[in-house]
Design an enzyme around this catalytic site. Structure first.
Site, PDB file in Angstrom:
ATOM      1  N   ASP A  78     -11.463   0.618 -23.368  1.00  0.00           N
ATOM      2  CA  ASP A  78     -11.764   0.459 -21.947  1.00  0.00           C
ATOM      3  C   ASP A  78     -11.937   1.780 -21.240  1.00  0.00           C
ATOM      4  OD1 ASP A  78     -11.531  -2.226 -21.859  1.00  0.00           O
ATOM      5  OD2 ASP A  78      -9.426  -2.223 -21.275  1.00  0.00           O
TER       6      ASP A  78
ATOM      7  N   GLU B 223       3.081  -7.811   8.902  1.00  0.00           N
ATOM      8  CA  GLU B 223       3.107  -6.361   9.132  1.00  0.00           C
ATOM      9  C   GLU B 223       3.912  -5.633   8.067  1.00  0.00           C
ATOM     10  OE1 GLU B 223       1.597  -4.242  11.738  1.00  0.00           O
ATOM     11  OE2 GLU B 223       0.447  -6.007  11.173  1.00  0.00           O
TER      12      GLU B 223
ATOM     13  N   ARG C 155      -4.268  -7.975 -20.250  1.00  0.00           N
ATOM     14  CA  ARG C 155      -5.230  -7.414 -21.213  1.00  0.00           C
ATOM     15  C   ARG C 155      -4.558  -6.515 -22.240  1.00  0.00           C
ATOM     16  NH1 ARG C 155      -8.686  -4.254 -20.390  1.00  0.00           N
ATOM     17  NH2 ARG C 155     -10.595  -5.162 -21.177  1.00  0.00           N
TER      18      ARG C 155
ATOM     19  N   PRO D  27       0.818  -1.222   0.000  1.00  0.00           N
ATOM     20  CA  PRO D  27       0.000   0.000   0.000  1.00  0.00           C
ATOM     21  C   PRO D  27       0.850   1.269   0.000  1.00  0.00           C
ATOM     22  CG  PRO D  27      -0.269  -1.234   2.054  1.00  0.00           C
ATOM     23  CD  PRO D  27       0.573  -2.074   1.171  1.00  0.00           C
TER      24      PRO D  27
HETATM   25  N1  ADE Z   1      -0.790  -5.183   0.102  1.00  0.00           N
HETATM   26  C1  ADE Z   1      -1.707  -4.827   1.020  1.00  0.00           C
HETATM   27  N2  ADE Z   1      -2.465  -3.825   0.610  1.00  0.00           N
HETATM   28  C2  ADE Z   1      -2.028  -3.504  -0.645  1.00  0.00           C
HETATM   29  C3  ADE Z   1      -2.422  -2.541  -1.615  1.00  0.00           C
HETATM   30  N3  ADE Z   1      -3.388  -1.677  -1.390  1.00  0.00           N
HETATM   31  N4  ADE Z   1      -1.756  -2.520  -2.782  1.00  0.00           N
HETATM   32  C4  ADE Z   1      -0.749  -3.378  -3.009  1.00  0.00           C
HETATM   33  N5  ADE Z   1      -0.337  -4.312  -2.146  1.00  0.00           N
HETATM   34  C5  ADE Z   1      -0.968  -4.369  -0.962  1.00  0.00           C
END
Ligand code: ADE
Length: 244
Positions: free
Chosen positions: A168, A115, A153, A88
């Site tokens: 798309d 974590e 794709r 993330p």
């Molecule tokens: N691992 C956990 N959440 C994630 C996300 N939003 N994007 C990529 N990998 C992740």
């Protein structure tokens, strides 16, 4: 295009990869996905892949040695292709980034878990960190599958209609226009007359206008970055004045 996935949960991948378009892409030789279980590169008796963090705090952190061993064992040292980490904290995946990534013939993807992942993996092995959105999943496996799907794709020959990927939502910078198929009437709801008219130029214009309308309503931020033609502007003006 070739993908090497490094994961602690290899069992989650086949169900998705062995269905539909991704399956066909592999059968046709457009796509190859090799799944590597990081645990098999852990050399200690218990094949430990995670440990508590230095400095304390909750959760576990993925150890660097099995990850380096796995990636370098498969891809050499230094690795023969970009090594992506799904996290993330990464750069947001959008269609533009997907197009850039699709230019590589081979990509390695590390699916993080627990974590986090020892910082030395990010600093000395990973070339790019990718996020699929501003939310946190339990692991990088689904994000890795999403990335593979998005990129597959874009491989020429994978979609039956070569223009499908161009049309798309997001590919052009606009959201997609509405689609209809048979029956012509369903529960009293009719297919728009214009789509049955056979006037291709008018249909194209209608679709373009519908894309503009939808983008204006749902994602005005996209429209701000979009290069509008004079006709587009005219339509959007009419829309604003309630004439459409
Ligand atoms: N691992 C956990 N959440 C994630 C996300 N939003 N994007 C990529 N990998 C992740």
């Amino acid at each position: 295009m070739q993908f090497d996935i490094f994961t602690l949960f290899p069992e989650v991948f086949p169900a998705y990869l062995d269905a539909s378009i991704l399956h066909r892409a592999q059968e046709m030789g457009h796509l190859q996905v090799d799944i590597h279980n990081i645990r098999t590169w852990a050399t200690d008796k218990h094949q430990v892949t995670d440990e508590p963090p230095y400095g304390g705090g909750g959760g576990m952190v993925m150890k660097p040695e099995p990850i380096f061993a796995a990636v370098e064992g498969v891809l050499g040292q230094p690795p023969a292709c970009p090594v992506l980490l799904m996290t993330p904290q990464g750069k947001l995946l959008d269609q533009k980034r997907a197009q850039k990534l699709a230019s590589f013939e081979r990509l390695a993807i590390i699916a993080g878990h627990y974590e986090g992942i020892d910082e030395r993996v990010r600093e000395h092995l990973v070339t790019d960190e990718i996020s699929i959105g501003d939310y946190v999943l339990t692991g990088g496996e689904l994000p890795a599958l999403i990335l593979i799907d998005v990129l597959t794709r874009l491989i020429p020959g994978v979609l039956g209609d070569p223009r499908a990927a161009e049309n798309d939502s997001h590919a052009s910078g606009l959201l997609e226009y509405p689609h209809y198929t048979r029956p012509e009437e369903f529960r009293g709801w009719n297919v728009p007359e214009i789509l049955r008219s056979g006037h291709h130029a008018r249909i194209d214009r209608w679709r373009r206008n519908q894309s503009l309308k939808r983008t204006q309503e749902r994602r005005p931020d996209l429209l701000e970055r979009f290069d509008l033609t004079d006709e587009d502007r005219e339509f959007l003006d009419q829309l604003e004045n309630g004439e459409e």
